[in-house]
Design an enzyme around this catalytic site. Structure first.
Site, PDB file in Angstrom:
ATOM      1  N   ARG A   1       0.831  -1.192   0.000  1.00 28.96           N
ATOM      2  CA  ARG A   1       0.000   0.000   0.000  1.00 28.96           C
ATOM      3  C   ARG A   1       0.879   1.260   0.000  1.00 28.96           C
ATOM      4  NH1 ARG A   1      -3.647  -1.451   5.160  1.00 28.96           N
ATOM      5  NH2 ARG A   1      -1.639  -2.346   5.767  1.00 28.96           N
TER       6      ARG A   1
ATOM      7  N   LYS B   1       1.557   2.285   7.275  1.00 32.39           N
ATOM      8  CA  LYS B   1       1.885   1.548   8.489  1.00 32.39           C
ATOM      9  C   LYS B   1       2.859   2.338   9.355  1.00 32.39           C
ATOM     10  CE  LYS B   1       0.725  -1.903   9.606  1.00 32.39           C
ATOM     11  NZ  LYS B   1      -0.450  -2.166  10.497  1.00 32.39           N
TER      12      LYS B   1
ATOM     13  N   TYR C   1      -1.214   4.878  10.338  1.00 36.55           N
ATOM     14  CA  TYR C   1      -1.570   3.942  11.402  1.00 36.55           C
ATOM     15  C   TYR C   1      -0.370   3.814  12.335  1.00 36.55           C
ATOM     16  CZ  TYR C   1      -5.707   2.291   8.854  1.00 36.55           C
ATOM     17  OH  TYR C   1      -6.921   2.210   8.227  1.00 36.55           O
TER      18      TYR C   1
ATOM     19  N   HIS D   1      -0.759   2.188  16.005  1.00 39.31           N
ATOM     20  CA  HIS D   1      -0.906   0.995  16.864  1.00 39.31           C
ATOM     21  C   HIS D   1       0.173   0.966  17.940  1.00 39.31           C
ATOM     22  CE1 HIS D   1      -3.970  -0.464  14.135  1.00 39.31           C
ATOM     23  NE2 HIS D   1      -3.140  -0.396  13.115  1.00 39.31           N
TER      24      HIS D   1
ATOM     25  N   GLU E   1      -6.097   5.216  13.346  1.00 39.74           N
ATOM     26  CA  GLU E   1      -7.010   4.310  14.050  1.00 39.74           C
ATOM     27  C   GLU E   1      -7.724   4.949  15.240  1.00 39.74           C
ATOM     28  OE1 GLU E   1      -2.966   3.473  16.022  1.00 39.74           O
ATOM     29  OE2 GLU E   1      -3.722   3.945  14.007  1.00 39.74           O
TER      30      GLU E   1
ATOM     31  N   SER F   1     -10.762  -2.343   8.335  1.00 36.57           N
ATOM     32  CA  SER F   1     -11.505  -3.358   9.096  1.00 36.57           C
ATOM     33  C   SER F   1     -12.426  -4.140   8.173  1.00 36.57           C
ATOM     34  CB  SER F   1     -12.319  -2.691  10.213  1.00 36.57           C
ATOM     35  OG  SER F   1     -11.474  -2.077  11.157  1.00 36.57           O
TER      36      SER F   1
ATOM     37  N   ILE G   1     -16.919  -3.543  13.047  1.00 39.13           N
ATOM     38  CA  ILE G   1     -16.874  -3.508  11.590  1.00 39.13           C
ATOM     39  C   ILE G   1     -16.183  -4.740  11.028  1.00 39.13           C
ATOM     40  CG2 ILE G   1     -16.072  -2.221   9.575  1.00 39.13           C
ATOM     41  CD1 ILE G   1     -18.350  -0.905  11.141  1.00 39.13           C
TER      42      ILE G   1
ATOM     43  N   ASP H   1     -20.541 -10.951  21.093  1.00 35.33           N
ATOM     44  CA  ASP H   1     -20.211  -9.567  21.416  1.00 35.33           C
ATOM     45  C   ASP H   1     -20.770  -9.262  22.803  1.00 35.33           C
ATOM     46  OD1 ASP H   1     -19.165  -7.044  19.610  1.00 35.33           O
ATOM     47  OD2 ASP H   1     -20.534  -6.384  21.187  1.00 35.33           O
TER      48      ASP H   1
ATOM     49  N   SER I   1     -21.222 -12.398  24.832  1.00 40.48           N
ATOM     50  CA  SER I   1     -19.863 -12.895  25.075  1.00 40.48           C
ATOM     51  C   SER I   1     -19.584 -13.042  26.564  1.00 40.48           C
ATOM     52  CB  SER I   1     -18.838 -11.953  24.442  1.00 40.48           C
ATOM     53  OG  SER I   1     -17.530 -12.477  24.577  1.00 40.48           O
TER      54      SER I   1
ATOM     55  N   LEU J   1     -11.812  -4.859  19.468  1.00 40.29           N
ATOM     56  CA  LEU J   1     -11.067  -3.603  19.365  1.00 40.29           C
ATOM     57  C   LEU J   1     -11.347  -2.697  20.552  1.00 40.29           C
ATOM     58  CD1 LEU J   1      -9.360  -1.536  17.655  1.00 40.29           C
ATOM     59  CD2 LEU J   1     -11.562  -0.698  16.787  1.00 40.29           C
TER      60      LEU J   1
ATOM     61  N   ALA K   1      -7.039  -8.711  15.363  1.00 39.23           N
ATOM     62  CA  ALA K   1      -6.668  -7.690  16.344  1.00 39.23           C
ATOM     63  C   ALA K   1      -5.178  -7.661  16.653  1.00 39.23           C
ATOM     64  CB  ALA K   1      -7.462  -7.916  17.635  1.00 39.23           C
TER      65      ALA K   1
ATOM     66  N   ASP L   1      -2.654  -6.214  15.441  1.00 39.60           N
ATOM     67  CA  ASP L   1      -2.021  -4.892  15.440  1.00 39.60           C
ATOM     68  C   ASP L   1      -2.058  -4.231  16.811  1.00 39.60           C
ATOM     69  OD1 ASP L   1      -0.967  -4.563  12.925  1.00 39.60           O
ATOM     70  OD2 ASP L   1      -2.766  -3.670  12.070  1.00 39.60           O
TER      71      ASP L   1
ATOM     72  N   ASN M   1      -0.411  -6.996   8.777  1.00 41.27           N
ATOM     73  CA  ASN M   1      -0.885  -6.061   7.741  1.00 41.27           C
ATOM     74  C   ASN M   1      -1.688  -6.832   6.690  1.00 41.27           C
ATOM     75  OD1 ASN M   1       1.551  -7.325   6.909  1.00 41.27           O
ATOM     76  ND2 ASN M   1       1.955  -5.744   5.396  1.00 41.27           N
TER      77      ASN M   1
END
Length: 370
Positions: free
Chosen positions: A15, A75, A94, A96, A118, A134, A178, A198, A220, A240, A268, A270, A300
């Site tokens: 990217r 990134k 991004y 993270h 993010e 996402s 998402i 969830d 959950s 997330l 998840a 990242d 990635n």
């Protein structure tokens, strides 16, 4: 403002932070743009396209860093890029940071103005710059999980959609945001049995309205997670906490409950991953097996489909980048609370509460610093 983008260095990361169309927009706003040669090659954009859009193409990333007031990436920077940064430079990418204290320390030491895609929010509190990746990661998680269920990769040898007379595979998705929603769309599309967990009852009700009987929704809890893991052929971890470390909902003690050759795809990763036994892998070496369970933890994932990912990402990030370039970060943040939420580091201080909590740093309100 002088804006620059460089070639991404992460393993199999194709990217690019700016497309030629993005460059044309920055130039139309009166900004100067520098692009490292072949920065867009992996996503299908040539140096000539960047030149025609008004960019100056230079031979090295150092030339871009030396000239640019704002670096636009995809990134987080690799360690070999740390020395290229200079005090006061804006980094728009991004980040993270929660699982990456080394990068956080560098950004603080160099007093970088670090804006993370993010954690930027819109007026409804959504994450518009994270959303497209996402969506892509959610769809890819089923595609990759199906592949690594094949026996040659250590999987169970299951065809998720089954065939007449043979039961379908069971996909369990933990997290209904998402990424989880788009994973569910893809999972339903391959005719698998799908269970989604969830902790938000309203979200579960919404997803049940969307998918109807195609997806089983569960609140959950520890008991429901254990029950779902025991039945699963493929588990998608899509939890997330914006800016913060992901909770470890799948623990080492859970793996013996799972079928031998089952697959976990940890979207998840990242943010540290939602599986205790997850660690970052690459597109070169994407999976490993622990206690008989195949783990796919590529950091990635959307980089595997760089044209789609680049265009989808820049469709979301461009307007924020232009706002910062047009007004300067300080005025942009004062005018837009969503950009304020995106600023993770400023003037050597941590300005995002979740990042500060994850890294044990002192939190400073951006409004106190600008």
């Amino acid at each position: 403002m002088i804006v620059g983008t460089t070639k991404e260095l992460k393993n199999h990361e194709y990217r690019v932070g700016l497309t030629p169309d993005n460059v044309a927009d920055y130039v139309a706003h009166g900004h100067t743009v520098y692009v490292e040669t072949e920065a867009g090659k992996g996503a299908g954009f040539t140096d000539d396209e960047y030149r025609k859009a008004g960019a100056t193409v230079v031979g090295t990333s150092k030339e871009v860093f030396d000239k640019a007031d704002m670096i636009v990436k995809v990134k987080e920077p690799e360690s070999c890029e740390y020395d290229l940064f200079r005090e006061g430079q804006i980094l728009f990418t991004y980040l993270h940071l929660a699982p990456n204290p080394e990068l956080a320390a560098m950004l603080m030491e160099k007093r970088i103005k670090a804006v993370a895609y993010e954690t930027i929010t819109d007026r409804l509190g959504n994450l518009p710059c994270l959303r497209p990746m996402s969506q892509i990661a959610g769809r890819l998680s089923i595609q990759e999980g199906a592949k690594y269920l094949e026996k040659a990769y250590g999987g169970r040898g299951i065809l998720l959609g089954g065939v007449p007379g043979v039961e379908r595979g069971e996909i369990v998705i933990i997290g209904g945001g998402i990424a989880g929603t788009y994973a569910a769309k893809a999972a339903v599309g391959v005719d698998a049995q799908v269970t989604l967990l969830d902790i938000n009852p309203d979200r579960l009700a919404y997803l049940e309205d969307i998918f109807g009987a195609s997806v089983t929704t569960l609140y959950s809890t520890e008991a429901n997670i254990r029950k779902a893991l025991a039945a699963a052929d493929l588990v998608i971890g899509s939890v997330l906490i914006p800016g913060g470390k992901t909770p470890k909902l799948i623990r080492k003690e859970h793996l013996p409950l799972m079928k031998k050759g089952a697959v976990i795809v940890d979207i998840a990763i990242d943010q540290g991953g939602c599986c205790e036994t997850s660690h970052v892998t690459t597109h070169d070496d994407p999976v490993y097996i622990e206690q008989g369970v195949v783990h796919y933890c590529v950091g990635n994932m959307p980089g595997a489909v760089p044209y789609t990912s680049t265009v989808a990402l820049t469709n979301s990030t461009l307007r924020y980048g232009l706002t910062i370039a047009d007004n300067g970060l300080e005025k942009a943040a004062q005018a837009d609370a969503g950009i304020t939420n995106g600023v993770n580091m400023y003037g050597g201080k941590c300005t995002n509460a979740n990042v500060a909590s994850a890294l044990g740093l002192e939190f400073h309100s951006l409004s106190e610093l600008i």
